[in-house]
Motif scaffolding. Sequence first.
Motif, PDB file in Angstrom:
ATOM      1  N   GLY A 287       0.821  -1.208   0.000  1.00 42.37           N
ATOM      2  CA  GLY A 287       0.000   0.000   0.000  1.00 42.37           C
ATOM      3  C   GLY A 287       0.852   1.254   0.000  1.00 42.37           C
ATOM      4  N   ASN A 288       0.532   2.175   0.893  1.00 41.88           N
ATOM      5  CA  ASN A 288       1.285   3.431   0.991  1.00 41.88           C
ATOM      6  C   ASN A 288       2.123   3.483   2.269  1.00 41.88           C
ATOM      7  OD1 ASN A 288      -0.709   3.648   2.879  1.00 41.88           O
ATOM      8  ND2 ASN A 288      -1.577   5.552   2.101  1.00 41.88           N
ATOM      9  N   ARG A 289       2.442   2.292   2.822  1.00 44.76           N
ATOM     10  CA  ARG A 289       3.107   2.237   4.121  1.00 44.76           C
ATOM     11  C   ARG A 289       4.629   2.309   4.026  1.00 44.76           C
ATOM     12  NH1 ARG A 289      -0.465  -2.044   4.165  1.00 44.76           N
ATOM     13  NH2 ARG A 289       1.239  -3.561   4.134  1.00 44.76           N
ATOM     14  N   ARG A 290       5.185   2.205   2.809  1.00 40.91           N
ATOM     15  CA  ARG A 290       6.647   2.106   2.695  1.00 40.91           C
ATOM     16  C   ARG A 290       7.251   3.224   1.857  1.00 40.91           C
ATOM     17  NH1 ARG A 290       6.732  -4.428   1.362  1.00 40.91           N
ATOM     18  NH2 ARG A 290       5.757  -5.095   3.338  1.00 40.91           N
ATOM     19  N   THR A 292       6.833   6.948  -0.710  1.00 40.89           N
ATOM     20  CA  THR A 292       6.149   7.429  -1.909  1.00 40.89           C
ATOM     21  C   THR A 292       6.427   6.558  -3.125  1.00 40.89           C
ATOM     22  OG1 THR A 292       6.252   9.699  -1.061  1.00 40.89           O
ATOM     23  CG2 THR A 292       5.848   9.412  -3.422  1.00 40.89           C
ATOM     24  N   LEU A 293       7.689   6.227  -3.363  1.00 37.33           N
ATOM     25  CA  LEU A 293       8.033   5.449  -4.551  1.00 37.33           C
ATOM     26  C   LEU A 293       7.393   4.061  -4.504  1.00 37.33           C
ATOM     27  CD1 LEU A 293      11.788   6.389  -5.134  1.00 37.33           C
ATOM     28  CD2 LEU A 293       9.756   7.235  -6.335  1.00 37.33           C
ATOM     29  N   GLN A 294       7.416   3.448  -3.324  1.00 37.13           N
ATOM     30  CA  GLN A 294       6.786   2.136  -3.192  1.00 37.13           C
ATOM     31  C   GLN A 294       5.279   2.243  -3.407  1.00 37.13           C
ATOM     32  OE1 GLN A 294       8.160  -0.912  -2.697  1.00 37.13           O
ATOM     33  NE2 GLN A 294      10.175   0.019  -2.945  1.00 37.13           N
ATOM     34  N   ARG A 295       4.693   3.335  -2.964  1.00 41.07           N
ATOM     35  CA  ARG A 295       3.251   3.533  -3.177  1.00 41.07           C
ATOM     36  C   ARG A 295       2.945   3.615  -4.666  1.00 41.07           C
ATOM     37  NH1 ARG A 295      -0.280   8.860  -1.336  1.00 41.07           N
ATOM     38  NH2 ARG A 295      -2.334   7.865  -1.497  1.00 41.07           N
ATOM     39  N   TYR A 296       3.754   4.372  -5.408  1.00 39.48           N
ATOM     40  CA  TYR A 296       3.531   4.501  -6.846  1.00 39.48           C
ATOM     41  C   TYR A 296       3.730   3.171  -7.554  1.00 39.48           C
ATOM     42  CZ  TYR A 296       3.675   9.554  -6.040  1.00 39.48           C
ATOM     43  OH  TYR A 296       3.419  10.825  -5.601  1.00 39.48           O
ATOM     44  N   ARG A 297       4.734   2.407  -7.118  1.00 38.96           N
ATOM     45  CA  ARG A 297       4.951   1.088  -7.707  1.00 38.96           C
ATOM     46  C   ARG A 297       3.744   0.188  -7.462  1.00 38.96           C
ATOM     47  NH1 ARG A 297       8.080  -3.540  -4.669  1.00 38.96           N
ATOM     48  NH2 ARG A 297       6.053  -3.324  -3.649  1.00 38.96           N
ATOM     49  N   ASN A 298       3.223   0.219  -6.254  1.00 40.34           N
ATOM     50  CA  ASN A 298       2.077  -0.625  -5.915  1.00 40.34           C
ATOM     51  C   ASN A 298       0.835  -0.219  -6.698  1.00 40.34           C
ATOM     52  OD1 ASN A 298       3.723  -1.966  -4.104  1.00 40.34           O
ATOM     53  ND2 ASN A 298       3.067  -0.739  -2.354  1.00 40.34           N
ATOM     54  N   LEU A 299       0.651   1.077  -6.906  1.00 41.81           N
ATOM     55  CA  LEU A 299      -0.472   1.542  -7.716  1.00 41.81           C
ATOM     56  C   LEU A 299      -0.360   1.015  -9.144  1.00 41.81           C
ATOM     57  CD1 LEU A 299      -0.842   5.263  -6.543  1.00 41.81           C
ATOM     58  CD2 LEU A 299      -2.543   3.453  -6.261  1.00 41.81           C
ATOM     59  N   MET A 300       0.848   1.109  -9.710  1.00 44.66           N
ATOM     60  CA  MET A 300       1.048   0.647 -11.083  1.00 44.66           C
ATOM     61  C   MET A 300       0.820  -0.860 -11.187  1.00 44.66           C
ATOM     62  SD  MET A 300       1.643   3.054 -13.255  1.00 44.66           S
ATOM     63  CE  MET A 300       2.096   1.937 -14.563  1.00 44.66           C
ATOM     64  N   LEU A 301       1.372  -1.639 -10.270  1.00 47.88           N
ATOM     65  CA  LEU A 301       1.192  -3.098 -10.322  1.00 47.88           C
ATOM     66  C   LEU A 301      -0.270  -3.476 -10.158  1.00 47.88           C
ATOM     67  CD1 LEU A 301       4.255  -4.349  -8.218  1.00 47.88           C
ATOM     68  CD2 LEU A 301       3.890  -4.627 -10.674  1.00 47.88           C
ATOM     69  N   THR A 302      -0.956  -2.811  -9.233  1.00 48.17           N
ATOM     70  CA  THR A 302      -2.367  -3.126  -9.003  1.00 48.17           C
ATOM     71  C   THR A 302      -3.200  -2.855 -10.244  1.00 48.17           C
ATOM     72  OG1 THR A 302      -2.163  -2.640  -6.642  1.00 48.17           O
ATOM     73  CG2 THR A 302      -4.381  -2.600  -7.584  1.00 48.17           C
ATOM     74  N   MET A 303      -2.973  -1.721 -10.885  1.00 51.36           N
ATOM     75  CA  MET A 303      -3.778  -1.385 -12.058  1.00 51.36           C
ATOM     76  C   MET A 303      -3.388  -2.228 -13.263  1.00 51.36           C
ATOM     77  SD  MET A 303      -5.803   0.559 -10.654  1.00 51.36           S
ATOM     78  CE  MET A 303      -6.822   0.670 -12.134  1.00 51.36           C
ATOM     79  N   LEU A 304      -2.121  -2.592 -13.394  1.00 47.87           N
ATOM     80  CA  LEU A 304      -1.725  -3.500 -14.474  1.00 47.87           C
ATOM     81  C   LEU A 304      -2.425  -4.844 -14.332  1.00 47.87           C
ATOM     82  CD1 LEU A 304       2.105  -2.792 -14.810  1.00 47.87           C
ATOM     83  CD2 LEU A 304       0.396  -2.543 -16.629  1.00 47.87           C
ATOM     84  N   LEU A 305      -2.431  -5.384 -13.119  1.00 46.78           N
ATOM     85  CA  LEU A 305      -3.106  -6.664 -12.889  1.00 46.78           C
ATOM     86  C   LEU A 305      -4.614  -6.514 -13.027  1.00 46.78           C
ATOM     87  CD1 LEU A 305      -0.968  -7.956  -9.887  1.00 46.78           C
ATOM     88  CD2 LEU A 305      -0.982  -8.834 -12.224  1.00 46.78           C
ATOM     89  N   GLY A 306      -5.148  -5.357 -12.621  1.00 47.47           N
ATOM     90  CA  GLY A 306      -6.573  -5.105 -12.823  1.00 47.47           C
ATOM     91  C   GLY A 306      -6.937  -5.047 -14.290  1.00 47.47           C
ATOM     92  N   GLY A 307      -6.071  -4.462 -15.098  1.00 45.08           N
ATOM     93  CA  GLY A 307      -6.307  -4.439 -16.535  1.00 45.08           C
ATOM     94  C   GLY A 307      -6.254  -5.826 -17.130  1.00 45.08           C
ATOM     95  N   LEU A 308      -5.263  -6.615 -16.697  1.00 42.67           N
ATOM     96  CA  LEU A 308      -5.131  -7.976 -17.219  1.00 42.67           C
ATOM     97  C   LEU A 308      -6.295  -8.849 -16.779  1.00 42.67           C
ATOM     98  CD1 LEU A 308      -3.156  -9.602 -18.946  1.00 42.67           C
ATOM     99  CD2 LEU A 308      -2.002 -10.315 -16.849  1.00 42.67           C
ATOM    100  N   TRP A 309      -6.871  -8.573 -15.605  1.00 45.35           N
ATOM    101  CA  TRP A 309      -8.045  -9.333 -15.155  1.00 45.35           C
ATOM    102  C   TRP A 309      -9.192  -9.187 -16.149  1.00 45.35           C
ATOM    103  CZ3 TRP A 309     -13.002  -7.626 -14.040  1.00 45.35           C
ATOM    104  CH2 TRP A 309     -13.849  -8.567 -13.440  1.00 45.35           C
ATOM    105  N   HIS A 310      -9.318  -8.005 -16.762  1.00 45.91           N
ATOM    106  CA  HIS A 310     -10.433  -7.770 -17.671  1.00 45.91           C
ATOM    107  C   HIS A 310     -10.326  -8.560 -18.966  1.00 45.91           C
ATOM    108  CE1 HIS A 310     -11.335  -4.314 -15.053  1.00 45.91           C
ATOM    109  NE2 HIS A 310     -12.542  -4.360 -15.578  1.00 45.91           N
TER     110      HIS A 310
END
Length: 475
Positions: A287-290, A292-310
Amino acid sequence: MLFNSFSFLFLYLPVVLGGYFTLLRWRAGWTAGWLALASLFFYGYWDTRYLPLLLGSIVFNYWCARHRRLLLFGVAANLVLLGYYKYANFFIDSMNQLGMHWHGWAIVLPVGISFFTFTQIAYLVDCHRGGAGEYRLVQYTLFVSYFPHLIAGPVLHHKEMMPQFDRPARLDMEDIGIGLSIFVLGLGKKVLLADPISVLVGPVFAPNAQPQLVEAWIGTLAYTFQLYFDFSGYSDMAIGLSRLFGVRLPLNFNSPYKAANISEFWRRWHMSLSRFLRDYLYVPLGGNRRGTLQRYRNLMLTMLLGGLWHGAGWTFVVWGALHGVYLVLHHGWQAVAGASAPRWWGRWLTMLAVMLAWVVFRAPDMGTASDVLRGLAGLNGVSLPRGAAGFAEPLGALGWQPAFDGIRWIDFSGPAIPALLLAMVLALFAPNTQDLLGQPLRWSPVKWRSAAMALLFLGCLFNMNRVSEFLYFQF
């Protein structure tokens, strides 16, 4: 069997409701079993070949949930199953594009597999965390296969649903009234708005169409609002149907096109999936616990996997990446500026960003997406479609003689353009379903409301001459 079909409305649903109300009077404890059988029949009606797959998945995951040492194995098995049916040929095609010569497999995607797989993965993860209780197989089967949500969601969470399936069933006229009202509103969204608009979409997103300026914008706007009213309509119908049985499904839409930023958009669009991605991907990633950069990485990975889920395609990956970039830019802007932009400006910027991403989401390949995006910028030409010839007289009076060329598909005399304009007004400015009925959803026997719902239902019936599937069935 489609919710918007005569066979469902006048055969399947009355039989299921009749059996349910009969059991309420004589054998109330059997209602969960009846709904589970009705749901399995509903799924088997699509294609009986995949009914054993659904049943096997239910039994396997129920068994894993009762043996905690097998929970991680169960999650892995679900991902392997989903990967085989949904992504095997995508992987093979991607390898072939890199020079390999592999033969694809004759795989037919089972309807609803993404939804019932994710539902069970979440259950197993919660069992591993110690947050899921023990339930009987009948209740678990109903939880996974419950016909209102089985094919296209919402994505259910066991904490919301299992206690409802486990409690004594009862007949509540308020549930009947509000369920029918929500169902009719959803049916109207699908039949009277999404379906008429759909004729404006296909020609623009066809390979090698190269739409020009006006065509590209009409096609993009049409898909933007077709997708919303199609999926929002399905979700309303699912919520309404479930309420007939006294079961409350979670809301899935909250006027997403009124969002003032992209984070708010994802809190309003496909809310049950957004919650799943947050709880089972974004938060476990850190999440956003580690920082700013880790937060942005997690956002990108989550949305990439969300896109692939579709879907299994690079267009879905790019769509997810675009939304990941949008979220990173939004949070970066807030961190730098310390405040959000004016709401009216944010609404239109968010709407534009979402529409551009929908182009990639809808296109069959990246080449077609590029053609449509070029059309939106006017790089494919700016001539008006032939169907718009009657609108050129005012332009001629100003000294401009536009050419009429390109796709010959826009019929300004038909229902598509008026339906699109109405859909835009309703989605951007009108109250949504829960605003109309109140939150929490409630119902009161008002004559004018009953008359309005009856007229809307009749209007839907008269326009159900061409039954079409819901867009999210393919995901």
